[in-house]
Design a protein around this motif. Structure first.
Motif, mmCIF file in Angstrom:
data_model
loop_
_atom_site.group_PDB
_atom_site.id
_atom_site.type_symbol
_atom_site.label_atom_id
_atom_site.label_comp_id
_atom_site.label_asym_id
_atom_site.label_seq_id
_atom_site.Cartn_x
_atom_site.Cartn_y
_atom_site.Cartn_z
ATOM 1 N N UNK A 1 0.840 -1.197 0.000
ATOM 2 C CA UNK A 1 0.000 0.000 0.000
ATOM 3 C C UNK A 1 0.879 1.252 0.000
ATOM 4 N N UNK A 2 0.625 2.178 -0.912
ATOM 5 C CA UNK A 2 1.454 3.393 -1.001
ATOM 6 C C UNK A 2 0.830 4.531 -0.211
ATOM 7 N N UNK A 3 1.034 4.473 1.095
ATOM 8 C CA UNK A 3 0.601 5.544 1.984
ATOM 9 C C UNK A 3 1.848 6.171 2.606
ATOM 10 N N UNK A 4 1.768 7.470 2.949
ATOM 11 C CA UNK A 4 2.988 8.171 3.372
ATOM 12 C C UNK A 4 3.379 7.954 4.827
ATOM 13 N N UNK A 5 3.282 6.715 5.303
ATOM 14 C CA UNK A 5 3.686 6.440 6.689
ATOM 15 C C UNK A 5 4.331 5.061 6.758
ATOM 16 N N UNK A 6 5.063 4.804 7.814
ATOM 17 C CA UNK A 6 5.683 3.493 8.010
ATOM 18 C C UNK A 6 4.750 2.588 8.800
ATOM 19 N N UNK A 7 5.240 1.410 9.119
ATOM 20 C CA UNK A 7 4.440 0.486 9.924
ATOM 21 C C UNK A 7 3.324 -0.181 9.149
ATOM 22 N N UNK A 8 3.413 -0.127 7.808
ATOM 23 C CA UNK A 8 2.346 -0.719 6.993
ATOM 24 C C UNK A 8 2.288 -2.225 7.173
ATOM 25 N N UNK A 9 3.485 -2.828 7.306
ATOM 26 C CA UNK A 9 3.557 -4.285 7.446
ATOM 27 C C UNK A 9 2.668 -4.774 8.581
ATOM 28 N N UNK A 10 2.750 -4.072 9.719
ATOM 29 C CA UNK A 10 1.987 -4.497 10.902
ATOM 30 C C UNK A 10 0.514 -4.118 10.817
ATOM 31 N N UNK A 11 0.169 -3.221 9.867
ATOM 32 C CA UNK A 11 -1.213 -2.752 9.786
ATOM 33 C C UNK A 11 -1.923 -3.306 8.550
ATOM 34 N N UNK A 12 -1.411 -4.412 8.034
ATOM 35 C CA UNK A 12 -2.075 -5.083 6.914
ATOM 36 C C UNK A 12 -1.870 -4.413 5.572
ATOM 37 N N UNK A 13 -0.821 -3.613 5.438
ATOM 38 C CA UNK A 13 -0.590 -2.901 4.177
ATOM 39 C C UNK A 13 0.436 -3.553 3.261
ATOM 40 N N UNK A 14 0.967 -4.705 3.670
ATOM 41 C CA UNK A 14 1.955 -5.426 2.842
ATOM 42 C C UNK A 14 1.524 -6.888 2.780
ATOM 43 N N UNK A 15 1.244 -7.377 1.551
ATOM 44 C CA UNK A 15 0.738 -8.754 1.435
ATOM 45 C C UNK A 15 1.451 -9.496 0.302
ATOM 46 N N UNK A 16 1.699 -10.752 0.524
ATOM 47 C CA UNK A 16 2.277 -11.570 -0.547
ATOM 48 C C UNK A 16 1.151 -12.319 -1.261
ATOM 49 N N UNK A 17 1.143 -12.244 -2.600
ATOM 50 C CA UNK A 17 0.122 -12.976 -3.374
ATOM 51 C C UNK A 17 0.803 -13.980 -4.304
ATOM 52 N N UNK A 18 0.136 -15.127 -4.468
ATOM 53 C CA UNK A 18 0.757 -16.185 -5.279
ATOM 54 C C UNK A 18 -0.019 -16.474 -6.562
ATOM 55 N N UNK A 19 -1.328 -16.185 -6.548
ATOM 56 C CA UNK A 19 -2.142 -16.516 -7.714
ATOM 57 C C UNK A 19 -2.837 -15.261 -8.253
#
Ligand code: GDP
Ligand code: MN
Length: 352
Positions: free
Chosen positions: A42-60
């Motif tokens: 997610x391209x938002x102007x703050x850090x901590x995205x990983x812990x707030x559901x803003x970084x996800x790995x997709x396989x399909x």
């Protein structure tokens, strides 16, 4: 000016610093160019995205569609992304922290590093970081120190080269912060900037016709003072803004910023200022100190009320509006349960 991750990485790439291969996704974009698996960020102007559901790995393809729809609708700390960054999935061996920033009290560019980078960096005490001044004469020494700190003696040359490139990137782009967290060591032994936060000096915009970023400068008169500051300030006129910062300091609080909002305290301007302030994680109060000369206090009050309704998670507002149409302003604020303080002294008392 706070850049989004993809904007910062574009600058890194132009400076010959390794970043993951990526595709930028916006609303209505075709997802066909995304190679799988992919990390969607997610391209938002703050850090901590990983812990707030803003970084996800997709396989399909299915997952990609579902995740990109949901991330575009997922607000993080009050920010809704306009774009997503789809990146190649890296095989991570280790994650380090590395940043350059301006040390204002010492007046030099400072490198900070930590062996444990990644999403838990906030939990390290600031004393634990390795810190050193960098100049064009110290790239080799700084690279050597990093190699030792990270336990990667075989990467000494690569790290010296990285410090050299980062420094040049920092200076030529008029950055005030360039933070790579994590700096990823892949299982193939490559060092790649996994994430990048970059702040550019708004005051240098005049010499950068190429600057054209999603976030517009909140104001050319916003100065970050202390990333860990607890009180933010907004005032009109440089003198009043300085007095406000001084008053906050005198009571033992640490001002996060200086902001002279000038004569154009429009809703848009106030929203932009609030957003910028919300990038300071420790702020729990905003002191707004406006003297209405040409600018009307009721207009400013209206702008504050509207900005507040757009940003529900704002810290406490401590408002002083005096001068032109301050009675009307007081009535407006009262209707919205916002107390109005009569002078700066009262504002400061309200802080403690
Ligand atoms: P932040 O939480 O906003 O700082 O976002 P980051 O871009 O730093 O991502 C958070 C975390 O996601 C990183 O520290 C990594 O652990 C993880 N991550 C990001 N990219 C990748 C990747 O390509 N592969 C894997 N396995 N994890 C990743
Ligand atoms: Mn990060």
């Amino acid at each position: 000016m706070n850049l989004l991750e993809y904007e910062a990485k574009k600058i890194l790439r132009a400076s010959d610093i390794s970043v993951p291969h990526s595709t930028l996704l916006g609303k209505g974009n075709s997802l066909q160019n995304v190679s799988l698996p992919s990390v969607i960020k997610s391209q938002v102007p703050i850090g901590g995205r990983g812990k707030l559901g803003g970084v996800k790995i997709v396989k399909t393809v299915d997952e990609l569609e579902r995740v990109s729809d949901s991330l575009l609708a997922h607000e993080i700390k009050g920010f809704l992304p306009k774009t997503l960054l789809a990146e190649e999935v890296l095989d991570i061996d280790k994650e380090f922290y590395l940043s350059l920033m301006i040390n204002r009290s010492q007046r030099y560019i400072e490198l900070a590093a930590h062996i444990d980078g990644g999403v838990d960096i906030e939990s390290h005490g600031s004393k634990e970081f390795f810190r050193t001044q960098v100049t064009p004469n110290s790239f080799d020494a700084a690279g050597e120190s990093l190699a030792e700190l990270y336990g990667l003696p075989e990467k000494t040359f690569v790290l010296q080269d990285l410090v050299d490139k980062l420094y040049r990137c920092f200076v030529s782009n008029d950055a005030t912060l360039l933070e790579i967290n994590p700096l990823i060591l892949t299982t193939q032994g490559e060092l790649i900037a996994g994430d990048c936060k970059m702040i550019l000096d708004d005051a240098a915009a005049f010499r950068h016709p190429e600057w054209n970023f999603e976030e517009k400068p909140a104001s050319s008169n916003f100065v970050s003072l202390d990333k860990r500051g607890t009180v933010a300030t907004i005032a009109n006129g440089a003198g009043l803004a300085m007095a406000t910062v001084d008053a906050v300091t005198s009571t033992g609080h640490s001002p996060a910023n200086f902001l002279d909002i000038g004569g154009n305290a429009t809703t848009e301007q106030v929203v932009a200022s609030f957003k910028k302030i919300m990038e300071f994680p420790a702020v729990d109060a905003i002191v707004i100190n406006i003297f209405g000369g040409i600018v009307r206090c009721d207009t400013v009050a209206q702008a504050i009320i509207e900005a507040k309704s757009q940003l529900p998670n704002l810290p406490r507002l401590i408002i002083r509006l005096s001068g032109n149409r301050s009675d009307e302003a007081a009535t407006l604020l009262k209707e919205h349960n916002l107390p109005l303080y009569r002078n700066l002294t009262e504002c400061i008392e309200a802080l403690s």
